[in-house]
Design a protein around this motif. Structure first.
Motif, short mmCIF file in Angstrom:
data_model
loop_
_atom_site.label_atom_id
_atom_site.label_comp_id
_atom_site.label_asym_id
_atom_site.label_seq_id
_atom_site.Cartn_x
_atom_site.Cartn_y
_atom_site.Cartn_z
N ALA A 24 41.04 18.58 -47.52
CA ALA A 24 40.63 18.12 -46.20
C ALA A 24 39.47 18.96 -45.66
N ALA A 25 39.46 20.26 -45.96
CA ALA A 25 38.36 21.12 -45.52
C ALA A 25 37.07 20.75 -46.22
N GLY A 26 37.15 20.43 -47.51
CA GLY A 26 35.97 20.01 -48.25
C GLY A 26 35.40 18.71 -47.70
N CYS A 27 36.26 17.79 -47.33
CA CYS A 27 35.81 16.53 -46.74
C CYS A 27 35.22 16.76 -45.36
N ALA A 28 35.89 17.60 -44.56
CA ALA A 28 35.38 17.90 -43.22
C ALA A 28 34.00 18.54 -43.29
N GLN A 29 33.79 19.41 -44.28
CA GLN A 29 32.49 20.04 -44.44
C GLN A 29 31.42 18.99 -44.71
N ALA A 30 31.72 18.04 -45.58
CA ALA A 30 30.77 16.98 -45.89
C ALA A 30 30.50 16.11 -44.66
N PHE A 31 31.55 15.76 -43.93
CA PHE A 31 31.36 14.97 -42.70
C PHE A 31 30.44 15.72 -41.73
N HIS A 32 30.71 17.00 -41.57
CA HIS A 32 29.91 17.83 -40.66
C HIS A 32 28.46 17.90 -41.11
N ALA A 36 28.54 14.12 -38.49
CA ALA A 36 29.66 13.54 -37.75
C ALA A 36 30.20 14.48 -36.69
N ARG A 37 30.80 13.92 -35.68
CA ARG A 37 31.59 14.66 -34.71
C ARG A 37 33.02 14.67 -35.21
N LEU A 38 33.68 15.83 -35.13
CA LEU A 38 34.99 15.96 -35.74
C LEU A 38 36.05 16.49 -34.78
N ALA A 39 37.25 16.00 -35.01
CA ALA A 39 38.46 16.60 -34.45
C ALA A 39 39.39 16.83 -35.62
N ALA A 40 40.28 17.81 -35.49
CA ALA A 40 41.17 18.13 -36.60
C ALA A 40 42.53 18.54 -36.07
N THR A 41 43.49 18.62 -36.98
CA THR A 41 44.85 18.98 -36.60
C THR A 41 45.33 20.18 -37.41
N TYR A 42 46.34 20.84 -36.89
CA TYR A 42 47.08 21.86 -37.62
C TYR A 42 48.55 21.50 -37.54
N VAL A 51 43.85 27.40 -39.80
CA VAL A 51 43.03 26.22 -39.59
C VAL A 51 41.91 26.47 -38.58
N ALA A 52 42.21 27.21 -37.52
CA ALA A 52 41.25 27.41 -36.44
C ALA A 52 39.91 27.99 -36.91
N PRO A 53 39.89 29.03 -37.77
CA PRO A 53 38.59 29.55 -38.22
C PRO A 53 37.77 28.53 -39.00
N VAL A 54 38.45 27.70 -39.79
CA VAL A 54 37.75 26.66 -40.55
C VAL A 54 37.16 25.64 -39.59
N ALA A 55 37.95 25.26 -38.60
CA ALA A 55 37.48 24.28 -37.61
C ALA A 55 36.28 24.81 -36.84
N GLU A 56 36.31 26.08 -36.51
CA GLU A 56 35.19 26.67 -35.76
C GLU A 56 33.92 26.66 -36.60
N THR A 57 34.04 26.97 -37.86
CA THR A 57 32.89 26.96 -38.76
C THR A 57 32.27 25.57 -38.86
N LEU A 58 33.11 24.56 -38.81
CA LEU A 58 32.65 23.19 -38.97
C LEU A 58 32.25 22.53 -37.65
N GLY A 59 32.31 23.28 -36.58
CA GLY A 59 31.94 22.72 -35.29
C GLY A 59 32.90 21.65 -34.80
N VAL A 60 34.16 21.76 -35.20
CA VAL A 60 35.17 20.78 -34.74
C VAL A 60 35.26 20.84 -33.22
N GLU A 61 35.20 19.70 -32.57
CA GLU A 61 35.16 19.65 -31.11
C GLU A 61 36.50 20.01 -30.48
N TRP A 62 37.59 19.62 -31.13
CA TRP A 62 38.90 20.00 -30.62
C TRP A 62 39.95 19.94 -31.72
N LEU A 63 40.96 20.79 -31.55
CA LEU A 63 42.09 20.89 -32.45
C LEU A 63 43.37 20.49 -31.73
N ALA A 64 44.30 19.94 -32.47
CA ALA A 64 45.59 19.58 -31.87
C ALA A 64 46.69 19.76 -32.91
#
Length: 257
Positions: A24-32, A36-42, A51-64
């Motif tokens: 999922a991180a590899g896919c999120a990186q490609a989307f980013h 793309a604008r991204l949201a992600a879950t933990y 998960v939070a550090p990965v999300a921050e690196t990818l510019g994820v707008e929000w986590l839930a």
């Protein structure tokens, strides 16, 4: 380097990031990387620090938080998508689970409870996500999930997840057929063996990795970046007329009996 596809402005929900090395991180990186604008879950509070550090690196707008086993959490997630974005363009389902005692035993010895739980988390949750995403994809969209060739062939030690992934692939085809008239596409991506935290739960998975590297036609294992490249293409407008597929990213492993 210019991305192969343009996802600028597209809103994507990524479910299943466990750490920086997960599919999922590899896919999120490609989307980013494609805009793309991204949201992600933990999964829960225990998983959030990974998960939070990965999300921050990818510019994820929000986590839930999202544990599909907890009543109401999945529904709350999609309510947040609606309130934050007003709609959704694509979704990645990259979660699976089976109780260890069932996963490490013979399929014929699996418990009814273990099979039911594996099916609920690994397969039926994708159907639930498709149903919740449908009203948010008023202009069409794309739903992705992750499978493995153990769904088609008997893979030693893959055990219970084989029948479960087979069900997920069949579900994907039905989702594609039922939601196709609304412009919503569905695919199952089937990577070859990748050393991820989730895969480590499979008994003697390191042996499977070694055999795959030695025998696949390309003589090398695929990476999460390889999977991400396919995922980005499928959710892009370039893939708008492709749906209902089970697509291998495995260096040709699917060619072998």
């Amino acid at each position: 380097m210019k991305p192969l596809v343009d996802l600028t402005g597209k809103r994507g929900l990524v479910i299943g990031i466990a750490n920086a090395h997960s599919i999922a991180a590899g896919c999120a990186q490609a989307f980013h990387d494609c805009g793309a604008r991204l949201a992600a879950t933990y999964l829960n509070g225990k998983a959030e620090p990974f998960v939070a550090p990965v999300a921050e690196t990818l510019g994820v707008e929000w986590l839930a938080a999202c544990d599909v086993r907890v009543p109401g959490e999945l529904e709350a997630l999609f309510e947040r998508v609606k309130s934050e974005w007003g709609g959704l363009d694509f979704l990645l389902h990259s979660i699976a689970f089976a109780p260890k005692e069932d996963l490490h035993g013979r399929v014929v010895d699996s418990s009814a409870e273990g099979l039911a739980l594996a099916m609920d988390v690994s397969c039926h949750s994708f159907l639930r996500m498709a149903r919740l995403a449908e009203p948010l994809m008023s202009d069409g969209g794309c739903l992705l999930c992750v499978t493995f060739y153990g769904s088609e062939r008997v893979v030693e030690h893959y055990n219970l997840m084989g029948p479960v992934k087979a069900a997920l692939e069949s579900a994907t085809r039905y989702v594609a057929a039922e939601l196709g008239p609304k412009g919503i596409r569905a695919h199952a991506i089937s990577p070859g063996p990748i050393a991820t935290r989730a895969a480590s739960g499979i008994d003697r998975f390191d042996e499977l990795l070694e055999r795959a590297a030695a025998t696949v036609p390309q003589h090398q294992l695929v990476t999460i970046e390889d999977v991400g490249g396919l995922a980005a293409f499928l959710v892009s407008d370039a893939g708008r007329h492709i749906t209902g597929t089970i697509i291998p990213v495995d260096g040709g492993q699917h060619l072998l009996g």
